[in-house]
Design a protein around this motif. Sequence first.
Motif, PDB file in Angstrom:
ATOM      1  N   GLN A  65       0.823  -1.210   0.000  1.00 26.76           N
ATOM      2  CA  GLN A  65       0.000   0.000   0.000  1.00 26.76           C
ATOM      3  C   GLN A  65       0.856   1.258   0.000  1.00 26.76           C
ATOM      4  O   GLN A  65       0.484   2.277  -0.581  1.00 26.76           O
ATOM      5  CB  GLN A  65      -0.922   0.021   1.231  1.00 26.76           C
ATOM      6  N   LEU A  66       2.012   1.197   0.641  1.00 30.39           N
ATOM      7  CA  LEU A  66       2.876   2.377   0.715  1.00 30.39           C
ATOM      8  C   LEU A  66       3.644   2.624  -0.585  1.00 30.39           C
ATOM      9  O   LEU A  66       4.082   3.756  -0.843  1.00 30.39           O
ATOM     10  CB  LEU A  66       3.853   2.233   1.889  1.00 30.39           C
ATOM     11  N   ASP A  67       3.841   1.574  -1.388  1.00 31.59           N
ATOM     12  CA  ASP A  67       4.315   1.742  -2.765  1.00 31.59           C
ATOM     13  C   ASP A  67       5.604   2.561  -2.863  1.00 31.59           C
ATOM     14  O   ASP A  67       5.682   3.576  -3.568  1.00 31.59           O
ATOM     15  CB  ASP A  67       3.210   2.396  -3.611  1.00 31.59           C
ATOM     16  N   ASP A  68       6.632   2.141  -2.111  1.00 29.10           N
ATOM     17  CA  ASP A  68       7.969   2.747  -2.208  1.00 29.10           C
ATOM     18  C   ASP A  68       8.011   4.228  -1.835  1.00 29.10           C
ATOM     19  O   ASP A  68       8.824   4.998  -2.370  1.00 29.10           O
ATOM     20  CB  ASP A  68       8.558   2.560  -3.608  1.00 29.10           C
ATOM     21  N   GLU A  69       7.151   4.647  -0.932  1.00 29.58           N
ATOM     22  CA  GLU A  69       7.225   6.003  -0.391  1.00 29.58           C
ATOM     23  C   GLU A  69       8.560   6.207   0.326  1.00 29.58           C
ATOM     24  O   GLU A  69       9.157   5.259   0.846  1.00 29.58           O
ATOM     25  CB  GLU A  69       6.098   6.230   0.629  1.00 29.58           C
ATOM     26  N   LYS A  70       9.005   7.447   0.382  1.00 31.05           N
ATOM     27  CA  LYS A  70      10.087   7.825   1.283  1.00 31.05           C
ATOM     28  C   LYS A  70       9.449   8.510   2.482  1.00 31.05           C
ATOM     29  O   LYS A  70       8.771   9.528   2.321  1.00 31.05           O
ATOM     30  CB  LYS A  70      11.094   8.746   0.587  1.00 31.05           C
ATOM     31  N   ILE A  71       9.649   7.951   3.675  1.00 26.27           N
ATOM     32  CA  ILE A  71       8.937   8.403   4.865  1.00 26.27           C
ATOM     33  C   ILE A  71       9.918   9.060   5.830  1.00 26.27           C
ATOM     34  O   ILE A  71      10.890   8.434   6.274  1.00 26.27           O
ATOM     35  CB  ILE A  71       8.212   7.226   5.541  1.00 26.27           C
ATOM     36  N   ASP A  72       9.661  10.308   6.145  1.00 30.66           N
ATOM     37  CA  ASP A  72      10.541  11.053   7.050  1.00 30.66           C
ATOM     38  C   ASP A  72      10.313  10.688   8.509  1.00 30.66           C
ATOM     39  O   ASP A  72      11.270  10.603   9.293  1.00 30.66           O
ATOM     40  CB  ASP A  72      10.323  12.561   6.858  1.00 30.66           C
ATOM     41  N   VAL A  73       9.054  10.518   8.887  1.00 26.99           N
ATOM     42  CA  VAL A  73       8.703  10.130  10.259  1.00 26.99           C
ATOM     43  C   VAL A  73       7.634   9.052  10.193  1.00 26.99           C
ATOM     44  O   VAL A  73       6.581   9.248   9.582  1.00 26.99           O
ATOM     45  CB  VAL A  73       8.164  11.321  11.079  1.00 26.99           C
ATOM     46  N   ALA A  74       7.911   7.889  10.792  1.00 26.06           N
ATOM     47  CA  ALA A  74       6.915   6.831  10.908  1.00 26.06           C
ATOM     48  C   ALA A  74       6.623   6.614  12.382  1.00 26.06           C
ATOM     49  O   ALA A  74       7.540   6.630  13.211  1.00 26.06           O
ATOM     50  CB  ALA A  74       7.412   5.540  10.270  1.00 26.06           C
ATOM     51  N   LEU A  75       5.345   6.413  12.699  1.00 23.58           N
ATOM     52  CA  LEU A  75       4.924   6.204  14.087  1.00 23.58           C
ATOM     53  C   LEU A  75       4.077   4.944  14.169  1.00 23.58           C
ATOM     54  O   LEU A  75       3.094   4.800  13.429  1.00 23.58           O
ATOM     55  CB  LEU A  75       4.113   7.391  14.590  1.00 23.58           C
ATOM     56  N   TYR A  76       4.467   4.030  15.055  1.00 22.63           N
ATOM     57  CA  TYR A  76       3.639   2.864  15.350  1.00 22.63           C
ATOM     58  C   TYR A  76       2.941   3.162  16.666  1.00 22.63           C
ATOM     59  O   TYR A  76       3.555   3.129  17.728  1.00 22.63           O
ATOM     60  CB  TYR A  76       4.479   1.585  15.453  1.00 22.63           C
ATOM     61  N   VAL A  77       1.637   3.469  16.598  1.00 20.37           N
ATOM     62  CA  VAL A  77       0.904   3.948  17.772  1.00 20.37           C
ATOM     63  C   VAL A  77      -0.059   2.885  18.315  1.00 20.37           C
ATOM     64  O   VAL A  77      -0.525   2.994  19.441  1.00 20.37           O
ATOM     65  CB  VAL A  77       0.130   5.250  17.434  1.00 20.37           C
ATOM     66  N   ALA A  78      -0.348   1.856  17.535  1.00 23.25           N
ATOM     67  CA  ALA A  78      -1.327   0.852  17.947  1.00 23.25           C
ATOM     68  C   ALA A  78      -0.968   0.271  19.311  1.00 23.25           C
ATOM     69  O   ALA A  78       0.166  -0.153  19.533  1.00 23.25           O
ATOM     70  CB  ALA A  78      -1.398  -0.260  16.904  1.00 23.25           C
ATOM     71  N   GLY A  79      -1.948   0.280  20.223  1.00 22.99           N
ATOM     72  CA  GLY A  79      -1.700  -0.243  21.563  1.00 22.99           C
ATOM     73  C   GLY A  79      -2.977  -0.672  22.237  1.00 22.99           C
ATOM     74  O   GLY A  79      -4.048  -0.136  21.959  1.00 22.99           O
ATOM     75  N   LEU A  80      -2.857  -1.648  23.120  1.00 20.71           N
ATOM     76  CA  LEU A  80      -4.017  -2.206  23.809  1.00 20.71           C
ATOM     77  C   LEU A  80      -3.641  -2.517  25.241  1.00 20.71           C
ATOM     78  O   LEU A  80      -2.616  -3.156  25.501  1.00 20.71           O
ATOM     79  CB  LEU A  80      -4.486  -3.473  23.080  1.00 20.71           C
ATOM     80  N   MET A  81      -4.463  -2.087  26.189  1.00 20.76           N
ATOM     81  CA  MET A  81      -4.224  -2.279  27.626  1.00 20.76           C
ATOM     82  C   MET A  81      -4.749  -3.637  28.074  1.00 20.76           C
ATOM     83  O   MET A  81      -5.677  -4.185  27.479  1.00 20.76           O
ATOM     84  CB  MET A  81      -4.912  -1.161  28.411  1.00 20.76           C
ATOM     85  N   SER A  82      -4.149  -4.188  29.121  1.00 16.76           N
ATOM     86  CA  SER A  82      -4.675  -5.379  29.786  1.00 16.76           C
ATOM     87  C   SER A  82      -4.839  -5.063  31.277  1.00 16.76           C
ATOM     88  O   SER A  82      -4.294  -4.079  31.775  1.00 16.76           O
ATOM     89  CB  SER A  82      -3.736  -6.568  29.614  1.00 16.76           C
ATOM     90  N   HIS A  83      -5.581  -5.898  31.960  1.00 15.22           N
ATOM     91  CA  HIS A  83      -5.808  -5.698  33.396  1.00 15.22           C
ATOM     92  C   HIS A  83      -5.376  -6.957  34.151  1.00 15.22           C
ATOM     93  O   HIS A  83      -4.908  -7.926  33.555  1.00 15.22           O
ATOM     94  CB  HIS A  83      -7.273  -5.371  33.644  1.00 15.22           C
ATOM     95  N   GLY A  84      -5.520  -6.921  35.460  1.00 12.65           N
ATOM     96  CA  GLY A  84      -5.136  -8.084  36.248  1.00 12.65           C
ATOM     97  C   GLY A  84      -3.652  -8.123  36.522  1.00 12.65           C
ATOM     98  O   GLY A  84      -2.862  -7.370  35.953  1.00 12.65           O
ATOM     99  N   GLY A  85      -3.266  -9.015  37.439  1.00 12.87           N
ATOM    100  CA  GLY A  85      -1.869  -9.109  37.843  1.00 12.87           C
ATOM    101  C   GLY A  85      -1.377 -10.534  37.837  1.00 12.87           C
ATOM    102  O   GLY A  85      -1.966 -11.415  37.198  1.00 12.87           O
ATOM    103  N   ALA A  86      -0.289 -10.763  38.588  1.00 11.34           N
ATOM    104  CA  ALA A  86       0.420 -12.039  38.527  1.00 11.34           C
ATOM    105  C   ALA A  86      -0.155 -13.089  39.467  1.00 11.34           C
ATOM    106  O   ALA A  86       0.454 -14.144  39.644  1.00 11.34           O
ATOM    107  CB  ALA A  86       1.899 -11.814  38.831  1.00 11.34           C
ATOM    108  N   THR A  87      -1.309 -12.835  40.060  1.00  6.94           N
ATOM    109  CA  THR A  87      -1.891 -13.839  40.946  1.00  6.94           C
ATOM    110  C   THR A  87      -2.486 -15.006  40.188  1.00  6.94           C
ATOM    111  O   THR A  87      -2.786 -16.046  40.776  1.00  6.94           O
ATOM    112  CB  THR A  87      -2.987 -13.212  41.829  1.00  6.94           C
ATOM    113  N   GLN A  88      -2.684 -14.829  38.882  1.00  3.67           N
ATOM    114  CA  GLN A  88      -3.126 -15.941  38.042  1.00  3.67           C
ATOM    115  C   GLN A  88      -2.622 -15.719  36.624  1.00  3.67           C
ATOM    116  O   GLN A  88      -2.394 -14.580  36.213  1.00  3.67           O
ATOM    117  CB  GLN A  88      -4.650 -16.061  38.049  1.00  3.67           C
TER     118      GLN A  88
END
Length: 222
Positions: A65-88
């Motif tokens: 899709q990017l088709d050989d673009e020259k990119i000055d700044v790329a940002l990977y922002v995708a993120g997902l939170m989780s909950h809970g701890g190490a008790t299980q």
Amino acid sequence: MTTVLVIGASRGIGHEFVRQYRAAGDRVIATARDDAGLAALQALGAQSLRLDVTDTASISGLGWQLDDEKIDVALYVAGLMSHGGATQPPARDEFDRVMRTNVWGAMQAIPQVAPLVAAAAGRFVFISSQMGHIAGAGSSYGWVYRASKAALNMTVAAAQGDYPQALMVAMSPGWVQTDMGGAGAPLTVQDSVASMRKSIARLAPAQRGAFLDHDGRPFDGW
């Protein structure tokens, strides 16, 4: 004209990166998973691409899709939170969902995007988290998320050597007023992104592969 790529721009920090870079007059290519997200990006004047970082068929076509673009700044922002701890142990579906979003997607993006960033001698920034700061982990809360962001930091540090012309860093946005950070967080989305943009603009070669706070200060001993 500066060309900016934002992966994961449907909302929150990613969407604000698009807004601010467009307001500065930069050309922006940005990704979203659905029609509503694509329309919102187009309304900002961005070139929009449909992308789901957790889907193999979708993200494997990013380079095409990017088709050989020259990119000055790329940002990977995708993120997902989780909950809970190490008790299980975490549920398998939660582990897979968080890891695929936060780490696997980045691993898929690197060999497709980093050469385009290297062609422009640009910067490739991966939005991490203070919770990926290993030496600063005071509890196990959100431990799958913590593990994913620590793994993302290692991914960036490890990949840097293969793309010496692309200055790659992991960067924490700070504690931000998002659905993750909550309304009581000290940083607004706008202020966090403005601070990160300044830090990105002044990245130096010595910071290659580093893990930085939003203001550019390093997380030592992560």
